[in-house]
Design a protein around this motif. Sequence first.
Motif, PDB file in Angstrom:
ATOM      1  N   ASN A  21       0.966  -1.194   0.119  1.00 49.79           N
ATOM      2  CA  ASN A  21       0.195  -0.150  -0.093  1.00 49.79           C
ATOM      3  C   ASN A  21       0.949   1.274   0.037  1.00 49.79           C
ATOM      4  N   GLU A  22       2.004   1.189  -0.309  1.00 50.11           N
ATOM      5  CA  GLU A  22       2.953   2.101  -0.297  1.00 50.11           C
ATOM      6  C   GLU A  22       3.791   2.451  -1.841  1.00 50.11           C
ATOM      7  N   VAL A  23       4.029   3.782  -2.242  1.00 53.54           N
ATOM      8  CA  VAL A  23       4.492   3.891  -3.529  1.00 53.54           C
ATOM      9  C   VAL A  23       5.841   4.736  -3.462  1.00 53.54           C
ATOM     10  N   LYS A  24       6.848   4.099  -3.805  1.00 53.13           N
ATOM     11  CA  LYS A  24       8.152   4.979  -3.802  1.00 53.13           C
ATOM     12  C   LYS A  24       8.418   5.383  -5.278  1.00 53.13           C
ATOM     13  N   MET A  25       8.414   6.744  -5.333  1.00 55.26           N
ATOM     14  CA  MET A  25       8.814   7.314  -6.646  1.00 55.26           C
ATOM     15  C   MET A  25       9.610   8.505  -6.622  1.00 55.26           C
ATOM     16  N   TYR A  26      10.332   8.576  -7.869  1.00 50.46           N
ATOM     17  CA  TYR A  26      11.480   9.415  -8.068  1.00 50.46           C
ATOM     18  C   TYR A  26      11.035  10.270  -9.408  1.00 50.46           C
ATOM     19  N   SER A  27      10.993  11.555  -9.452  1.00 53.77           N
ATOM     20  CA  SER A  27      10.839  12.540 -10.398  1.00 53.77           C
ATOM     21  C   SER A  27      12.112  13.302 -10.748  1.00 53.77           C
ATOM     22  N   CYS A  28      12.613  13.503 -11.897  1.00 49.04           N
ATOM     23  CA  CYS A  28      13.690  14.430 -12.134  1.00 49.04           C
ATOM     24  C   CYS A  28      13.059  15.738 -12.075  1.00 49.04           C
ATOM     25  N   GLY A  29      13.717  16.320 -11.002  1.00 45.88           N
ATOM     26  CA  GLY A  29      13.381  17.889 -10.838  1.00 45.88           C
ATOM     27  C   GLY A  29      14.052  18.902 -11.732  1.00 45.88           C
ATOM     28  N   LEU A  54      -2.426   8.365  -7.185  1.00 47.08           N
ATOM     29  CA  LEU A  54      -2.175   7.204  -6.204  1.00 47.08           C
ATOM     30  C   LEU A  54      -2.631   7.482  -4.970  1.00 47.08           C
ATOM     31  N   LYS A  55      -2.738   8.641  -4.693  1.00 42.57           N
ATOM     32  CA  LYS A  55      -3.025   9.064  -3.183  1.00 42.57           C
ATOM     33  C   LYS A  55      -4.833   8.655  -3.049  1.00 42.57           C
ATOM     34  N   TYR A  56      -5.409   8.938  -4.154  1.00 42.53           N
ATOM     35  CA  TYR A  56      -6.747   8.774  -4.389  1.00 42.53           C
ATOM     36  C   TYR A  56      -7.315   7.317  -4.147  1.00 42.53           C
ATOM     37  N   LYS A  57      -6.205   6.472  -4.625  1.00 39.77           N
ATOM     38  CA  LYS A  57      -6.363   5.040  -4.705  1.00 39.77           C
ATOM     39  C   LYS A  57      -6.005   4.301  -3.422  1.00 39.77           C
ATOM     40  N   GLY A  58      -5.517   5.265  -2.379  1.00 36.05           N
ATOM     41  CA  GLY A  58      -5.198   4.832  -0.945  1.00 36.05           C
ATOM     42  C   GLY A  58      -3.835   4.639  -0.879  1.00 36.05           C
ATOM     43  N   PHE A  59      -2.779   4.725  -1.834  1.00 40.98           N
ATOM     44  CA  PHE A  59      -1.433   4.532  -1.518  1.00 40.98           C
ATOM     45  C   PHE A  59      -0.839   5.650  -0.541  1.00 40.98           C
ATOM     46  N   LYS A  60      -0.051   5.161   0.362  1.00 44.05           N
ATOM     47  CA  LYS A  60       0.908   6.173   0.946  1.00 44.05           C
ATOM     48  C   LYS A  60       2.188   6.347  -0.067  1.00 44.05           C
ATOM     49  N   GLY A 354     -16.807   5.208 -13.879  1.00 38.97           N
ATOM     50  CA  GLY A 354     -16.106   5.448 -15.138  1.00 38.97           C
ATOM     51  C   GLY A 354     -15.137   6.346 -14.920  1.00 38.97           C
ATOM     52  N   PHE A 355     -14.976   7.186 -13.897  1.00 34.38           N
ATOM     53  CA  PHE A 355     -13.701   8.024 -13.729  1.00 34.38           C
ATOM     54  C   PHE A 355     -12.775   7.063 -13.347  1.00 34.38           C
ATOM     55  N   GLU A 356     -13.073   6.089 -12.481  1.00 29.24           N
ATOM     56  CA  GLU A 356     -11.717   5.021 -11.926  1.00 29.24           C
ATOM     57  C   GLU A 356     -11.332   4.249 -13.149  1.00 29.24           C
ATOM     58  N   GLU A 357     -12.263   3.612 -13.727  1.00 27.50           N
ATOM     59  CA  GLU A 357     -11.856   2.713 -14.861  1.00 27.50           C
ATOM     60  C   GLU A 357     -11.000   3.546 -15.770  1.00 27.50           C
ATOM     61  N   SER A 358     -11.345   4.615 -16.163  1.00 32.71           N
ATOM     62  CA  SER A 358     -10.482   5.255 -17.265  1.00 32.71           C
ATOM     63  C   SER A 358      -9.096   5.822 -16.467  1.00 32.71           C
ATOM     64  N   MET A 359      -9.091   6.305 -15.293  1.00 27.47           N
ATOM     65  CA  MET A 359      -7.934   6.476 -14.768  1.00 27.47           C
ATOM     66  C   MET A 359      -6.971   5.478 -14.387  1.00 27.47           C
ATOM     67  N   ASP A 360      -7.773   4.543 -14.078  1.00 30.04           N
ATOM     68  CA  ASP A 360      -6.872   2.974 -13.927  1.00 30.04           C
ATOM     69  C   ASP A 360      -6.119   2.712 -15.105  1.00 30.04           C
ATOM     70  N   ASP A 361      -6.637   3.113 -16.183  1.00 34.53           N
ATOM     71  CA  ASP A 361      -5.998   2.432 -17.578  1.00 34.53           C
ATOM     72  C   ASP A 361      -4.948   3.778 -18.072  1.00 34.53           C
ATOM     73  N   ASP A 362      -3.882   3.832 -17.440  1.00 35.39           N
ATOM     74  CA  ASP A 362      -2.448   4.568 -17.577  1.00 35.39           C
ATOM     75  C   ASP A 362      -3.037   6.017 -17.622  1.00 35.39           C
ATOM     76  N   LEU A 363      -3.984   6.346 -16.728  1.00 33.81           N
ATOM     77  CA  LEU A 363      -4.320   7.869 -16.336  1.00 33.81           C
ATOM     78  C   LEU A 363      -5.362   8.371 -17.834  1.00 33.81           C
ATOM     79  N   ASN A 364      -6.191   7.502 -18.140  1.00 31.12           N
ATOM     80  CA  ASN A 364      -6.764   8.066 -19.408  1.00 31.12           C
ATOM     81  C   ASN A 364      -7.882   9.230 -18.968  1.00 31.12           C
ATOM     82  N   ILE A 365      -7.336  10.142 -19.050  1.00 27.12           N
ATOM     83  CA  ILE A 365      -7.929  11.540 -18.513  1.00 27.12           C
ATOM     84  C   ILE A 365      -9.084  12.010 -19.581  1.00 27.12           C
TER      85      ILE A 365
END
Length: 467
Positions: A21-29, A54-60, A354-365
């Motif tokens: 339930n945790e995501v470790k993520m790095y972004s080049c700044g 990711l936070k909406y999905k409940g990940f820390k 509808g919102f979640e199915e789309s976002m779950d699919d590689d952030l289909n905005i």
Amino acid sequence: MLRFHNTLTRKKEEFKPLISNEVKMYSCGPTVYNYAHIGNFRSFIFVDLLRRYLKYKGFKLNHVMNITDVDDKTIRDSLKDGKSLQEFTQHYTAEFLSDLKTLNVEIPEVMPKATDHIPEMVELIKTLKEKGNAYERNGTTYFSISSFKDYGKLANLDTENLKKNADGRLNSSDEYEKDDARDFALWKPWEESDGDVFWETDIGKGRPGWHIECSAMSTKYLGETFDIHTGGVDLVFPHHTNEIAQSECAHCKTFVNYWLHNEHLFVNGEKMSKSAGNFFTLRDLLEKGYSPMAIRYQFIASHYRQQLNFTEDALKQIPQTLQRFYDFIDKLESLSAGEENSNVSDLITVAKKGFEESMDDDLNISGALAAIFDFMREINKLMSENKIGKSNAKDVLHLMNEFNQVLGVFDHEKGEIAEEVEALIEQRQEARKNKDFAAADKIRDDLKEKGIILEDTKDGVKWKKIN
Ligand SMILES: [Zn+2]
């Protein structure tokens, strides 16, 4: 099921973090030598959408974004400005953070500066040398590409071709000192043009290369293997390719499981450049009168893996779209009693799905926004027929608020000006109580000039912003 397109495998894959339930993520700044431009902000707003979802999905979330405060450009321009490297980069770091805030971008959990992590970089370079992946020539320490058989896997590079190209490009004399033209610098020796920018270390007096910075800081804060690494497509090669080489050789482990890259931004169909006159910083656009939320919306509304063509014509249309959200929320908030309607909870379920199915699919905005607009249309229809009760309205507002935790576009501006407006409304009420109608009217007119309309209702004074 949450899926992301992984640059490494060129496929959409189910997202499974190392810890459930945790995501470790790095972004080049950013490299802090100037104001960030809108091409940079496309990357940072993409990352913001990703982290919010990711936070909406409940990940820390443990999200790290580095600040590159030492490199050729920061040294060159700080000298030109007659400022110390620190003073110079601190200024642009502060401006960058302020721009993020303006665009309603959440600040990552950790924002390490390169200059605060020189010892970690030196340690990593020493490890690479000990393992035979790095060597020194005339004070420069190079990474030896031939020592890493997987080199180029992220960019799907044919390393033999790369070698030929690199050989063909050789032009400056110092390139000849490398064992292999493809090798890149991990550590550079001090030169006179560096001024007082140097570190005295076990591997010599000098400064780090750019690639080693991200390998050292990501490992420090996220571990030797972590879940997600993001950046613009222009970083796939050489920057991310080199990060993988450094980290995997040093630790003998997979560096990152999911690589997510956002596509380029074009302005009026062309690559942004100062010479083409289509180069914008955020402040350039704000000076032209565009609102931060309109800019944010334009970036968010196109999928991160599609090239985004930024135009002022498109930007001019966005306030209308945002106004639809604001009006919808205003209407719900000021709803007078209607009949409660059991269909509303079904509409809420459909919209959320509808919102979640789309976002779950590689952030289909586009799919996610369509679900929201369909939902608003249905609810607006019910409101116009007076078929919505106060309790329904509360549930709808709750859902809109959840959507907005991900999008961050609905009520930000309203929230920012709200305090100021509420205070003025109070002053106006006070003036009226004292029968000072001239003062009361003046407050009302001043607000109107700023696009704020007051309405006296039986529940008190309501206000809204018009464009
Ligand atoms: Zn990086």
